[in-house]
Design an enzyme around this catalytic site. Structure first.
Site, PDB file in Angstrom:
ATOM      1  N   ASP A 122      26.513  21.995 -15.924  1.00 44.34           N
ATOM      2  CA  ASP A 122      26.814  21.142 -14.766  1.00 44.34           C
ATOM      3  C   ASP A 122      27.756  21.876 -13.806  1.00 44.34           C
ATOM      4  OD1 ASP A 122      27.841  18.513 -13.332  1.00 44.34           O
ATOM      5  OD2 ASP A 122      26.162  17.876 -14.593  1.00 44.34           O
ATOM      6  N   ARG A 156      35.740  13.086  -1.633  1.00 47.00           N
ATOM      7  CA  ARG A 156      35.792  14.050  -2.750  1.00 47.00           C
ATOM      8  C   ARG A 156      36.024  15.460  -2.197  1.00 47.00           C
ATOM      9  NH1 ARG A 156      31.910  16.279  -7.580  1.00 47.00           N
ATOM     10  NH2 ARG A 156      33.315  15.834  -9.249  1.00 47.00           N
ATOM     11  N   ASP A 163      22.700  17.187  -6.969  1.00 50.77           N
ATOM     12  CA  ASP A 163      23.702  16.125  -6.822  1.00 50.77           C
ATOM     13  C   ASP A 163      24.024  15.897  -5.347  1.00 50.77           C
ATOM     14  OD1 ASP A 163      25.606  14.266  -7.569  1.00 50.77           O
ATOM     15  OD2 ASP A 163      26.687  15.617  -8.925  1.00 50.77           O
ATOM     16  N   MET A 164      24.632  14.767  -5.042  1.00 53.78           N
ATOM     17  CA  MET A 164      25.086  14.446  -3.680  1.00 53.78           C
ATOM     18  C   MET A 164      26.263  13.488  -3.837  1.00 53.78           C
ATOM     19  SD  MET A 164      23.345  12.131  -0.787  1.00 53.78           S
ATOM     20  CE  MET A 164      23.714  12.303   0.947  1.00 53.78           C
ATOM     21  N   ASN A 165      27.466  14.041  -3.738  1.00 59.51           N
ATOM     22  CA  ASN A 165      28.629  13.255  -4.151  1.00 59.51           C
ATOM     23  C   ASN A 165      29.387  12.557  -3.038  1.00 59.51           C
ATOM     24  OD1 ASN A 165      28.824  13.258  -7.067  1.00 59.51           O
ATOM     25  ND2 ASN A 165      28.828  15.478  -6.844  1.00 59.51           N
ATOM     26  N   CYS A 205      20.567  13.146  -8.373  1.00 60.52           N
ATOM     27  CA  CYS A 205      21.832  12.544  -8.767  1.00 60.52           C
ATOM     28  C   CYS A 205      22.639  12.349  -7.491  1.00 60.52           C
ATOM     29  CB  CYS A 205      22.548  13.502  -9.721  1.00 60.52           C
ATOM     30  SG  CYS A 205      24.237  13.043 -10.112  1.00 60.52           S
ATOM     31  N   ASP A 211      26.873   7.335 -13.513  1.00 64.03           N
ATOM     32  CA  ASP A 211      27.903   8.117 -14.198  1.00 64.03           C
ATOM     33  C   ASP A 211      28.474   7.340 -15.374  1.00 64.03           C
ATOM     34  OD1 ASP A 211      27.819  10.482 -12.915  1.00 64.03           O
ATOM     35  OD2 ASP A 211      29.737  10.294 -11.882  1.00 64.03           O
TER      36      ASP A 211
HETATM   37  C1  DGJ Z   1      28.626  13.515 -10.182  1.00 66.96           C
HETATM   38  C2  DGJ Z   1      27.563  13.379 -11.217  1.00 66.96           C
HETATM   39  O1  DGJ Z   1      27.123  12.062 -11.287  1.00 66.96           O
HETATM   40  C3  DGJ Z   1      28.109  13.872 -12.546  1.00 66.96           C
HETATM   41  O2  DGJ Z   1      27.159  13.701 -13.561  1.00 66.96           O
HETATM   42  C4  DGJ Z   1      28.509  15.307 -12.419  1.00 66.96           C
HETATM   43  O3  DGJ Z   1      27.370  16.091 -12.195  1.00 66.96           O
HETATM   44  C5  DGJ Z   1      29.514  15.475 -11.289  1.00 66.96           C
HETATM   45  N1  DGJ Z   1      29.039  14.905 -10.078  1.00 66.96           N
HETATM   46  C6  DGJ Z   1      29.821  16.926 -11.070  1.00 66.96           C
HETATM   47  O4  DGJ Z   1      30.645  17.124 -10.000  1.00 66.96           O
END
Ligand code: DGJ
Length: 710
Positions: A349, A426, A461-463, A509, A531
């Site tokens: 990850d 973030r 991913d896209m946070n 994600c 998560d």
């Molecule tokens: C958010 C994801 O939902 C997690 O599983 C993980 O990949 C983190 N980001 C990593 O920054």
């Protein structure tokens, strides 16, 4: 014939095994919806367009009421004339006219056997504007996939202000009830059920992604449908950017559900000769309750949406074990443990690239961190392969940390407005994927990563959502296109990577389940559901997810207890059973597990592999909901109905409640099944009628029951 056409009445009937959909052109050339409900044997059984204008009939028409309201049931209502309800289409024409009229021009029937497609063309009688409405029928699934293509056939631009995918009209009625999915981070896809009152209910995202807060799915019933029975109209939108679904009920009893790209802050500059295609909105009708609605959507996703055939491998993910503190050695040790349990795909990850030692830096710098992996990723990948697993990697391409080489070099590559702050979330900003150079850069970086390393899986991913969606260099009339261009940009990059690396699988994600929809599932093989990996919380999240999305696509990890639900302890088998209801993953620090725990986990992985085809490829029955009562039960039945598996969970045990009785579904009544918790085999009829008493005692206990036809 599944698509019938009556030339004289200009009427179509789209017939699937359990539903009929009817539409027709009226005397004024307008395309009107006639019917969506149980199968009608004859095309002549459909009402005529002049019978549906007013609930009281034409002779009682009130001039002060709009004759073109939803009772007129335009198939694709445009904003113009006296139309006051939610339109599918709104535009400003080249001379400033904002009133659109659409009349029938022609139609065509194409498509394959089992999935024929009707395309109807509407045109504006005066302006060079055409709209092509597509209806793809899935005969066996009672589903209709709809989308629209707007065509500017002139020389001058048209400004599109609202272009939805479709409007669904339900029979006029009262006491309708809406089921939808809402939530938040760590609590996605919570089922909501409420009466439909007069007015509008808007489900939407304005965040630039699907969002944790609402999911583009709806189901409407007449107030009494159950999991197994009752009429349900339902649909799911295939779009991962700003979307909306509007449920509109008026005092005449009409109910219209419209959906597509959100018109909020949207405008699209359509030049002469250009087209604009909407995402697809699949909808269906069933008399088999919410369960059948979901099963139809699951089959649709498995057979017509997901890019690869199943089943998905058992995966290990390092995130919760090591967070950013990763290196070749520790990942190698985790890989050894994972392989010993029977894991098939090992995923590293966040934290492997740039200066990524925490979430404040590094995003955008997609080169391998030399301190953590001095020899590159190659040796770890080789080790993972030598252990019999394939290798996967986490990326977050759409994002950049201000503390990164990429941002220092290209500060203008992020969405921003001049004279306004760039709000970080973030500690990161969103790259402007409307810009071709940004898309090209991301494609080549990801392509290189996949070309130089033997990677079988990417977790994309896209946070954070978008904010300050400015694109200052673009002409003013194009600036509001960013919402759509961003999502299309993600799809374009994924599509390009899939073509160059067809063997690679992807996971969508977005801080958990922030980008779960039928749009992204055309490009990704699975989604990260949430998560929140607490196995009890997960029962609710997964139940909601299963309303629209198939188990194969729903990634579920076994994790360490006590983090998401403070101090809650759960047994290994409970955690596994909860995660075995989708695509199984392990996301825990296996280096801390004892030999006994590892042995038990290994056994459970083996058991999962025995039933994985049933779970991932079978039909799902939500037998008992975690939201009601003290037991949860979910069943999966193979398509040939010969094998089945049921997962049963006891919520906190109360009031001397006896062990639960579970009533399976979907079995062949006259076949005999061996059941793992019963001594003697039983007929399908007896099992479904009398149930199975499951010996479950105590808080948060669980069982897995297998049924096999003798
Ligand atoms: C958010 C994801 O939902 C997690 O599983 C993980 O990949 C983190 N980001 C990593 O920054």
């Amino acid at each position: 014939m599944p698509i019938l056409f009556d030339d004289e009445r200009c009427t179509w009937a789209l017939r699937s095994s359990g539903a009929t959909y009817g539409l027709a052109v009226d005397e004024e050339g307008r395309l009107r919806h006639l019917y969506f409900g149980p199968p009608l044997p004859r095309l002549e059984d459909l009402a005529r367009t002049d019978e549906i204008s007013s609930p009281l009939g034409r002779e009682h028409f009130f001039p002060w009421e709009s004759p073109t309201g939803p009772n007129a049931r335009y198939e694709y209502p445009e904003w113009g004339g006296m139309y006051y309800h939610e339109p599918c289409f709104k535009a400003t024409l080249d001379d400033g006219v904002r009133d659109v009229r659409l009349v029938y021009e022609g139609h065509d029937t194409v498509g394959d056997e089992g999935t024929p497609e009707l395309a109807i063309t509407l045109r504006d009688p005066h302006y060079p504007l055409r709209i092509h409405l597509h209806f793809r029928l899935f005969e066996e699934l009672d589903l209709l996939e709809r989308y629209a293509v707007v065509e500017n056939t002139g020389q001058e631009p048209i400004t599109l202000e609202q272009v939805l995918s479709a409007a669904w009209h339900l029979p006029r009625g009262r006491d309708y009830r809406l089921t939808h999915l809402a939530g938040r981070f760590a609590a996605e896809t919570q089922i909501q059920r409420e009466n439909v009152s007069l007015g509008k209910k808007v489900l939407e995202s304005r965040r630039g992604n699907t969002s944790h807060h609402a999911n583009p799915f709806f189901a409407v019933d007449r107030g009494a449908a159950t999991e197994d029975d009752g009429e349900v109209w339902f649909g799911a939108l295939g779009w991962s950017g700003n979307w909306k679904i509007v449920v509109e009920h008026d005092a005449w009893g009409s109910l219209q559900v419209s959906g597509g790209i959100n018109d909020f802050d949207f405008a699209w500059h359509l030049e002469g000769g250009e087209t604009f295609e909407t995402p697809s909105f699949v909808g269906g009708y069933t008399q088999g309750g919410f369960g059948q609605a979901s099963r139809n959507l699951h089959r649709y996703a498995r057979k017509h949406v997901l890019p690869h055939e199943g089943p998905r491998p058992v995966l290990y993910n390092s995130w919760e074990a090591t967070y950013f503190d990763i290196n070749e050695e520790v990942q190698g040790s985790l890989a050894e443990k994972a392989a010993s349990l029977g894991v098939e795909l090992f995923v590293v990850d966040d934290g492997w690239f740039g200066e990524r030692n925490d979430d404040r830096r590094g995003l955008g710098d997609w080169w391998v961190n030399q301190e953590k992996f001095p020899r590159g990723l190659g040796p770890l990948i080789e080790k993972v392969h030598s252990l019999g697993m394939s290798f996967g990697l986490w990326v977050e391409p759409e994002m950049v940390n201000p503390d990164s080489d990429l941002y220092r070099e290209h500060p203008d590559w992020v969405y921003h407005f001049p004279n306004r702050p760039r709000t970080e979330s973030r500690n990161q900003l969103v790259l402007n994927l409307a810009k071709e150079e940004v898309r090209n850069h991301l494609f080549s970086v990801m392509d290189r990563l996949l070309t130089e390393n033997q990677i079988s899986f990417i977790k994309w991913d896209m946070n954070r959502p978008l904010s300050e969606p400015g694109w200052p260099e673009a002409p003013r009339e194009r600036q509001r296109e960013v919402w759509v261009r961003h999502t299309r940009g993600v799809y374009e990059i994924l599509e390009g990577l899939r073509q160059r690396h067809p063997e690679v699988a992807f996971e969508s994600c977005a801080s958990g389940g922030g980008r779960v929809d039928l749009g992204i599932l055309r490009y990704t093989d699975q989604v990260w559901t949430s998560d929140n990996t607490d196995p009890f919380d997960r029962l609710m999240i997964q139940e909601g997810c299963s309303m629209a999305y198939p188990a194969r696509a729903m990634m579920c990890w076994v994790a360490d207890p006590g983090f998401w639900a403070k101090n809650r302890t759960t047994s290994i088998s409970y955690r596994f059973h909860s995660a075995m209801m989708g695509s199984l993953g392990i996301g825990t620090n296996l280096l801390k597990w004892s030999e006994e725990e590892l042995e038990e986990a290994g056994k459970l992985v083996r058991r999962y592999k025995q039933v994985r085809d049933i779970v991932q490829e079978g039909d799902q029955y939500r037998l008992l909901s975690p939201r009601e009562g003290e037991t949860t039960a979910v069943q999966y039945v193979s398509e040939d109905m010969r094998t089945s598996v049921i997962f049963v969970f006891r919520n906190p045990h109360q009031f001397l409640d006896p062990s639960p009785t579970i009533y399976p579904r979907g079995l062949k009544e006259d076949s005999i099944y061996r059941v793992t918790v019963l001594e003697a085999p039983r007929s399908g009829e007896a099992l479904m009628g009398r149930g199975i008493q499951v010996p479950l005692e105590g808080d948060l206990t669980s069982a897995m029951i297998e049924l096999t036809q003798v």
